[in-house]
Design an enzyme around this catalytic site. Structure first.
Site, PDB file in Angstrom:
ATOM      1  N   SER A   1       0.864  -1.315  -0.032  1.00  0.00           N
ATOM      2  CA  SER A   1       0.056   0.062   0.027  1.00  0.00           C
ATOM      3  C   SER A   1       0.885   1.262  -0.120  1.00  0.00           C
ATOM      4  O   SER A   1       1.984   1.223   0.515  1.00  0.00           O
ATOM      5  CB  SER A   1      -0.950   0.205   1.114  1.00  0.00           C
ATOM      6  OG  SER A   1      -1.249   1.405   1.581  1.00  0.00           O
TER       7      SER A   1
ATOM      8  N   TYR B   1      -1.274   0.211  10.260  1.00  0.00           N
ATOM      9  CA  TYR B   1      -1.498  -0.408   8.793  1.00  0.00           C
ATOM     10  C   TYR B   1      -0.230  -0.298   7.924  1.00  0.00           C
ATOM     11  O   TYR B   1       0.193  -1.464   7.402  1.00  0.00           O
ATOM     12  CB  TYR B   1      -2.748  -0.057   8.225  1.00  0.00           C
ATOM     13  CG  TYR B   1      -2.968  -0.430   6.978  1.00  0.00           C
ATOM     14  CD1 TYR B   1      -3.516  -1.699   6.552  1.00  0.00           C
ATOM     15  CD2 TYR B   1      -2.934   0.161   5.920  1.00  0.00           C
ATOM     16  CE1 TYR B   1      -3.597  -2.204   5.369  1.00  0.00           C
ATOM     17  CE2 TYR B   1      -3.258  -0.304   4.589  1.00  0.00           C
ATOM     18  CZ  TYR B   1      -3.595  -1.509   4.397  1.00  0.00           C
ATOM     19  OH  TYR B   1      -3.929  -1.983   3.263  1.00  0.00           O
TER      20      TYR B   1
ATOM     21  N   LYS C   1       2.421  -3.185   6.552  1.00  0.00           N
ATOM     22  CA  LYS C   1       2.845  -3.365   5.044  1.00  0.00           C
ATOM     23  C   LYS C   1       4.308  -3.271   4.820  1.00  0.00           C
ATOM     24  O   LYS C   1       4.988  -4.049   4.301  1.00  0.00           O
ATOM     25  CB  LYS C   1       2.176  -2.441   4.094  1.00  0.00           C
ATOM     26  CG  LYS C   1       0.601  -2.459   4.211  1.00  0.00           C
ATOM     27  CD  LYS C   1       0.275  -3.662   3.478  1.00  0.00           C
ATOM     28  CE  LYS C   1      -1.152  -3.997   3.294  1.00  0.00           C
ATOM     29  NZ  LYS C   1      -1.616  -5.370   2.517  1.00  0.00           N
TER      30      LYS C   1
END
Ligand code: UFG
Length: 322
Positions: free
Chosen positions: A116, A140, A144
């Site tokens: 992402s 988050y 990643k």
């Protein structure tokens, strides 16, 4: 060819499955169905597998001999990742480690990972290229980044190949309107607004209108989900190389403000929205736009959906139907 799609019941995963089926490949889905919904298709092999459970995963992986694995399974609500740090670490980082372990155990060496743009954090340049610094500002994004690091480590040590695709803002739905985007809770701008329109709720909240952008609202690079699926498919050719640990942005290179998205939605739904400006949302970078030179050049991929209103229309067709 024979492919595994983890998270194949989710938003981007289900579009990948669709894409592979259209090309007549043999597709297996592993999904724990915690957030996704499996729409039964007789050409797909489906197994309810939670990647956290390594022994179950190994049993399912044994004797399958996949040519490549597309890994979409994971949790993806940025705001939730801030509150449920451990849950996110377990389901994103540790689950991916298990997947890699299991792949290596059964000599499956090609992995395409759903990364992402959140790995970058606050941009220091107008457009973000793959060698921009990675300083994620959400849990988050940190998940990643850690997975990408693990993939680099395995790429050096073992005969393990991987491609991490850093998506900007995935949007839209398949033209069939059979699959589309929905999350619980819904925090993403486009599906949230379209759901509201569908349920005749007029109030739309815009988080911040004092950003240093053309209209004061945040700018994002919205990329159609089928363009994302196609980029993954093009990525497969890189596995012919002896070594492969690659990273690519997937975006259009063009940005749209929140207000532009809302205007587009008014146009395609023919509904007037009541826009209410709220406080800035924590952790929102003002502008996120991809520099896509690398993927354009190396994978010969270009987005087919170039017009934002066309993307919005595909999303609306799906929301109207569900
Ligand atoms: N927004 C609103 N009102 C809403 C919802 C969103 O104004 O009701 C704004 C947000 O503040 C942001 C923009 O709309 O400026 C887009 O927000 P989304 O939640 O749709 O998407 P994000 O840009 O926050 O998130 C996306 C991906 C994530 C990824 C992240 C990288 O969906 O997976 O980019 O920062 F991690």
């Amino acid at each position: 060819m024979k492919f595994l799609v983890t998270g194949g019941a989710g938003y981007i995963g289900s579009h990948m499955v669709n894409f592979l089926l259209k090309k007549n490949h043999d597709v297996t889905i592993f999904d724990n169905l915690s957030t996704g919904k499996f729409i039964n298709k007789n050409r797909i092999k489906f197994e309810k597998v939670d990647l956290i459970n390594l022994s179950k995963l190994n049993k399912s992986m044994k004797n399958k001999k996949f040519d490549a694995v597309f890994h979409f399974a994971g949790l993806s609500i940025v705001s939730e990742s801030e509150k449920k740090t451990k849950k996110y670490y377990l389901n994103n980082v540790l689950a991916t480690k298990n997947l890699i372990k299991s792949m290596i155990k059964y000599n499956i060496n090609n992995l395409i990972f759903s990364s992402s743009a959140s790995v970058y954090g606050l941009p220091t340049t107008k457009k973000i290229s793959e060698n921009h610094r990675t300083r994620p500002i959400s849990e988050y994004g940190k998940n990643k980044k850690e997975i990408e690091k693990i993939l680099i480590k395995f790429g050096k040590k073992k005969n393990f190949k991987s491609i991490s695709f850093r998506y900007f803002n995935a949007a839209g739905a398949d033209e069939s309107a059979k699959i589309g985007e929905s999350h619980h809770p819904e925090t993403h701008l486009i599906p949230k607004v379209l759901e509201s329109v569908k349920h005749r709720k007029k109030n739309m909240y815009v988080y911040g209108n004092t950003y240093n952008t053309k209209d004061g609202t945040c700018i994002r690079d919205y990329i159609h989900v089928n363009d994302i699926a196609r980029a993954h498919y093009y990525g497969l050719k890189k596995f012919k190389n002896r070594k492969c640990t690659l990273t690519y942005n997937i975006g259009t290179g063009r940005g749209h403000s929140v207000l532009e998205i809302l205007n587009g939605i008014e146009k395609i739904t023919k509904k007037k929205l009541n826009i209410i400006f709220k406080r800035k949302r924590k952790g929102d970078p003002p502008i996120l736009v991809a520099d896509c030179k690398k993927i354009f050049k190396e994978l010969k991929w270009k987005p087919k959906y170039k017009n934002i209103n066309t993307i919005l229309l595909t999303a609306w067709k799906w929301h109207k139907k569900t």
